[in-house]
Scaffold this active site. Sequence first.
Site, short mmCIF file in Angstrom:
data_model
loop_
_atom_site.label_atom_id
_atom_site.label_comp_id
_atom_site.label_asym_id
_atom_site.label_seq_id
_atom_site.Cartn_x
_atom_site.Cartn_y
_atom_site.Cartn_z
N HIS A 137 -56.82 39.37 1.73
CA HIS A 137 -57.20 38.61 2.50
C HIS A 137 -56.46 37.32 2.57
CE1 HIS A 137 -59.51 35.40 4.01
NE2 HIS A 137 -60.78 36.34 4.17
N ASP A 214 -60.67 39.08 -6.69
CA ASP A 214 -61.01 39.12 -5.36
C ASP A 214 -62.48 40.20 -4.87
OD1 ASP A 214 -61.89 38.31 -3.32
OD2 ASP A 214 -59.73 38.38 -2.00
N GLN A 217 -65.88 41.46 -1.71
CA GLN A 217 -66.52 42.29 -0.09
C GLN A 217 -67.52 42.94 -1.29
OE1 GLN A 217 -67.42 42.29 3.05
NE2 GLN A 217 -65.49 40.37 3.28
N LYS A 240 -71.86 35.60 0.93
CA LYS A 240 -71.35 36.91 1.38
C LYS A 240 -72.12 38.48 0.74
CE LYS A 240 -66.52 36.40 2.60
NZ LYS A 240 -66.43 37.16 3.58
N CYS A 378 -58.37 37.89 9.00
CA CYS A 378 -57.65 36.74 7.53
C CYS A 378 -57.11 37.58 6.27
CB CYS A 378 -58.71 35.93 7.14
SG CYS A 378 -59.99 34.71 7.60
N1 7TS Z 1 -61.63 37.41 -0.72
C1 7TS Z 1 -62.26 38.51 0.85
C2 7TS Z 1 -61.78 39.82 0.47
C3 7TS Z 1 -62.94 38.62 1.88
O1 7TS Z 1 -63.10 39.40 2.26
C4 7TS Z 1 -62.90 36.81 2.17
C5 7TS Z 1 -63.85 36.36 3.45
C6 7TS Z 1 -62.68 35.71 1.20
C7 7TS Z 1 -61.75 36.04 0.21
C8 7TS Z 1 -62.96 34.82 1.79
O2 7TS Z 1 -64.01 34.39 1.41
P1 7TS Z 1 -65.48 32.83 1.49
O3 7TS Z 1 -66.51 33.04 1.84
O4 7TS Z 1 -63.95 31.62 0.92
O5 7TS Z 1 -64.22 32.42 2.88
N2 7TS Z 1 -63.99 36.96 5.04
C9 7TS Z 1 -64.20 37.61 5.49
C10 7TS Z 1 -64.15 38.70 6.76
O6 7TS Z 1 -64.00 39.83 6.46
N3 7TS Z 1 -64.13 38.09 7.93
O7 7TS Z 1 -65.02 36.34 7.56
C11 7TS Z 1 -64.86 35.70 6.72
#
Ligand code: 7TS
Length: 421
Positions: A137, A214, A217, A240, A378
């Site tokens: 990501h 990371d 997910q 999430k 992203c």
């Molecule tokens: N890493 C992964 C694998 C992600 O899927 C996401 C967000 C992030 C980092 C960043 O997370 P945040 O909470 O700090 O924004 N993924 C997604 C997505 O798949 N659609 O919207 C956000």
Amino acid sequence: MSVVAPNVAGPGPGMTEDLERLRADFPILRTRIRGKPLVYFDNAATTQKPRSVIDMERRYYEEWNANIHRGVHWLSEKATHEYEHARDTVCAFLNARSRKEIIYTRGTTEAINLVAQSFARPRLRPGDEVLITAMEHHSNIVPWQMVCQLTGARLRVVPITDDGELVAGEFERSLNERTRIAAIVHVSNALGTINPVRHMVAAAHARDVPVLLDGAQAVAHMPVDVQALDCDFYAFSGHKIFGPTGTGVLYGREELLENMPPYQGGGDMIRTVSFENTTYADLPAKFEAGTPNIAGGIGLGAAIDYVQTVGLQRMAAHEHELLRYATARAREVPGLRVIGQAREKAAVLSFLLNDIHPHDVGTILDSEGIAIRTGHHCAMPIMTRYKIPATARASFAFYNTREEVDRLFVALEIARKVFTR
Ligand code: 7TS
């Protein structure tokens, strides 16, 4: 802590018989969109919140609202107690050795930036390497590019196969005496691939390379044990895992965190301040400058309590079955191409339908009350890798049903007809 008990029957083998009761825990799932019952398949972007989480945030504001770590009055002590109790909940959830290893952040993004700036930046020299994969990501790419630019280090990227798996042996081959850190996605948000992170951590450690995972997910879809994984850092986002937005966690090995400088300066992260010299607070406060998202932190604790009551193994098994069913149905749709066919996958079905733009697919699905995400997720380098501009992505959570998957395929048939005249 008073926990609003989720309306669940407790861990057990199957999920199907409990599904209606579990769905009732999520008020939003009763919503109708354009006159049709909502089908929420955008769980990788953010998950819905159970009543227990919503109630916990409301209780904080209605009953305990005060700043934490500073008041001698009852409310401040109560708010502090609830917030710190939630940290214990996270600590046990990840099986961290100590609550000092649990740093609250705004989310995965901030957690990774913290490690990039505070751990990597002081260690990186020109010619050093930061090792990532081609399925990251943006939040596990850009923070590393930023520190590379500042230090003269370079990013090295492990390639992926057409199926969306890391090319066998490439991670191990890419580790060398210049590698200072490896930052790897546990589960890919765009492809669903579950990476063999335990093995990868062992390979990196054999060369004394620390590893950040990371877990954005992963945490809502499989049990995560940071000691068993043996990773050095683990990042995830509260939103999430059925918790509030603007919350997240960085797990870090205590001895590493101890030796890292603070990421931000301000209140709450100091021991003493003078104009000549400031000393810092102990872990975890050293990394938590300023008034945090107190309601969110407490809500995250409630979210994890909820997940544990339902049972992650059960959730994972149910989602696996949904993914298996959806993938089998996808194979029957003429012109549908699944992007990401790794052997180990979690909860994500990314696809293209003929040459219809994914945004058009998304719009038709929306008119049927079905929420999916379309775009590059992203993860633009993944789109470049497959030479596609975007995908349509259905991402599942434990509260989704087989009937909802059926509705997805009815709507995809509508999209196919509308756009292939
Ligand atoms: N890493 C992964 C694998 C992600 O899927 C996401 C967000 C992030 C980092 C960043 O997370 P945040 O909470 O700090 O924004 N993924 C997604 C997505 O798949 N659609 O919207 C956000």
